[in-house]
Design a protein around this motif. Structure first.
Motif, PDB file in Angstrom:
ATOM      1  N   GLU A  30     -25.418   6.932  -9.192  1.00 52.02           N
ATOM      2  CA  GLU A  30     -24.004   6.793  -8.849  1.00 52.02           C
ATOM      3  C   GLU A  30     -23.091   7.323  -9.946  1.00 52.02           C
TER       4      GLU A  30
ATOM      5  N   SER B   8     -20.120   3.052  -4.769  1.00 49.11           N
ATOM      6  CA  SER B   8     -21.502   2.589  -4.831  1.00 49.11           C
ATOM      7  C   SER B   8     -21.871   2.036  -6.194  1.00 49.11           C
ATOM      8  N   THR B   9     -21.267   2.562  -7.266  1.00 49.16           N
ATOM      9  CA  THR B   9     -21.605   2.021  -8.582  1.00 49.16           C
ATOM     10  C   THR B   9     -21.028   0.617  -8.759  1.00 49.16           C
TER      11      THR B   9
ATOM     12  N   THR C 220     -30.465   2.990  -9.488  1.00 48.01           N
ATOM     13  CA  THR C 220     -29.314   3.063  -8.593  1.00 48.01           C
ATOM     14  C   THR C 220     -28.069   3.493  -9.347  1.00 48.01           C
TER      15      THR C 220
ATOM     16  N   SER D  24     -17.817   8.316  -3.334  1.00 48.04           N
ATOM     17  CA  SER D  24     -19.159   7.755  -3.174  1.00 48.04           C
ATOM     18  C   SER D  24     -19.662   7.158  -4.478  1.00 48.04           C
ATOM     19  N   GLY D  25     -19.490   7.893  -5.572  1.00 41.25           N
ATOM     20  CA  GLY D  25     -19.943   7.394  -6.860  1.00 41.25           C
ATOM     21  C   GLY D  25     -19.191   6.152  -7.304  1.00 41.25           C
TER      22      GLY D  25
ATOM     23  N   ASP E  96     -24.354   6.694  -1.218  1.00 45.04           N
ATOM     24  CA  ASP E  96     -24.153   6.966  -2.634  1.00 45.04           C
ATOM     25  C   ASP E  96     -24.528   8.409  -2.954  1.00 45.04           C
TER      26      ASP E  96
ATOM     27  N   ALA F 214     -23.926   1.466  -0.172  1.00 41.04           N
ATOM     28  CA  ALA F 214     -25.173   1.834  -0.852  1.00 41.04           C
ATOM     29  C   ALA F 214     -25.908   2.936  -0.109  1.00 41.04           C
TER      30      ALA F 214
END
Length: 443
Positions: free
Chosen positions: A117, A333-334, A113, A329-330, A38, A35
């Motif tokens: 993401e 984190s999603t 959030t 990252s996307g 992200d 997190a």
């Protein structure tokens, strides 16, 4: 540790308590730590470095220091009680509408959030393959569903392995550029002096804080340690009569063996430390990369502009690694964000929506923004500012419940821990108030 929990039966593998040692205990903090890496972090850190150079280095260092304490307290709550923060608040907030309003703000935080993401993954696919942003968002969401399916079908450990693998890609992609063009040590030292220059620097500081100390990570970490250390294993579910007292689910702080909890908490401190060192180093690397190579370059306050500027200044390989890291990252984190959102809803409203169903529903706002053609970098930064306003609603209850003996028993926070946590909360709230005032005055 068998002297505490008894010898396992020969027909079953060693109980989980016997495996509670060494690296086998690591993992939940690394998953929660995603997190902190992200796409919102990428946008905020790259923008801060490109627009203000080394000015906000101190913000990343301070945010990461505060994040260590926050994440440890959240993890400790799950370890000791076998429940997540949303579950405990769902029990403690007695008034139905108060609980629903609290859930609403937490749900809006979860949506913000997810917005960051999905958009980040869409931008990465556009940079790598030229895909339209809307199609990239759909693909990012579809792959995240596959990652969540790993959790549903295989359990917590394989899910952790998947997320940690993505974290390795993220780290390599964002740090590689510093080996080609190292930052200025004098600039880094100057950036450690706390200060702002205008409302824009305050906005980015709030964005960095919102992207670093993320409310959904506070909620998620307690759930991750609960699922890892208190959920029955598949073998235990198949043979409930063969389990020893040590393998029963969710022991309370009163009945759980104290030595077992201490072992878990020692491992948790290491887990959180490793996760925060990794996350903090990568976040700092992003800002330093932009400060050293993109400061004053037109258009580098956007992800697209930063990608092309990196290609021009450091070569296409570094730019591609940057885009691949942004995509990882996307995706990572999603998946973690959807996991947190599901636990928030179940804990506060006592409604259990299947994780994959929730994933499909929460895709809608992000895809709508992509379809509307709103600047993705601006949407990312504003989503992180929204997250910074959600921090007090997660942090203050966390400090309260971990300071109560009825919650943690003998593992209640020390007075100094609660005091430092309260100071962090006050600083974060003060920064948000300053942001509102400065923006309203147009400073």
């Amino acid at each position: 540790m068998s002297e505490f929990f008894g010898a396992p039966k020969k027909s079953l593998p060693a109980p989980r308590s016997a495996r509670f040692s060494g690296v086998a205990l690591l993992g939940p903090a690394l998953v929660a730590g995603v997190a902190y890496l992200d796409p919102g972090n990428v946008a905020a850190n790259m923008s801060a470095g490109a627009l203000y150079g080394y000015l906000l280095v101190w913000v990343i260092v301070a945010a990461n220091t505060m994040a260590w304490l926050v994440q440890y307290l959240s993890a400790k709550l799950g370890v000791v009680t076998g429940r997540s923060l949303p579950e405990i608040l769902g029990e403690r907030i007695g008034h139905r509408w108060a609980r629903r309003l609290y859930w609403l703000q937490a749900e809006l935080v979860a949506i913000a959030t997810d917005l960051a993401e999905i958009i980040g993954g869409a931008v990465a696919l556009h940079l790598l393959f030229g895909l339209p942003l809307l199609l990239g968002g759909v693909i990012t969401g579809a792959v995240s569903i596959g990652i969540l399916a790993v959790h549903n079908r295989r359990g917590a450990r394989p899910f952790e392995h998947t997320i940690v693998a993505l974290m390795i890609i993220i780290t390599a992609g964002f740090v590689a550029g510093l080996f080609i063009a190292p930052p200025d040590p004098a600039g880094i030292a100057t950036g450690m002096l706390p200060r702002f220059t205008d409302s824009g620097s305050v906005l980015l500081a709030a964005s960095i804080l919102g992207a670093t100390i993320m409310p959904h990570a506070i909620y998620a970490h307690s759930a991750l340690t609960r699922d890892r250390f208190h959920a029955p294993t598949a073998m235990e579910r198949q043979h409930p009569d063969a389990t020893t007292p040590a393998t029963t689910a969710a022991p309370s702080p009163v009945t759980a063996p104290a030595q077992r909890i201490r072992t878990l908490l020692r491992a948790t401190r290491w887990d959180v430390t490793i996760a925060m060192v990794v996350a903090g180093s990568v976040n700092l690397a992003m800002l330093l990369l932009a400060a050293a190579n993109l400061a004053g370059v037109d258009g580098t306050d956007t992800l697209d502009g930063a990608y092309h500027a990196l290609a021009d200044h450091l070569g296409p390989i570094i730019a591609v690694m940057f885009a691949v890291a942004l995509l990882a990252s996307g995706l990572a984190s999603t998946a973690v964000g959807a996991y947190a959102g599901a636990d928030i809803m179940h804990g506060l409203l006592h409604i259990r929506v299947p994780l994959l169903t929730r994933r499909l529903i929460t895709l809608i706002p992000a895809l709508a923004i992509l379809a509307a053609g709103i600047d993705p970098t601006l949407a990312l930064i504003l989503s992180q500012v929204a997250l910074s306003f959600g921090i007090p609603f997660a942090l203050v209850p966390l400090l309260v419940v971990t300071a109560q003996r009825r919650t943690l028993g003998a593992f209640t926070n020390r007075a100094i821990t609660t005091a430092v946590g309260a100071l962090c909360a006050v600083l974060l709230i003060a920064l948000n108030i300053a942001l509102i005032v400065l923006t309203a005055l147009g400073v």
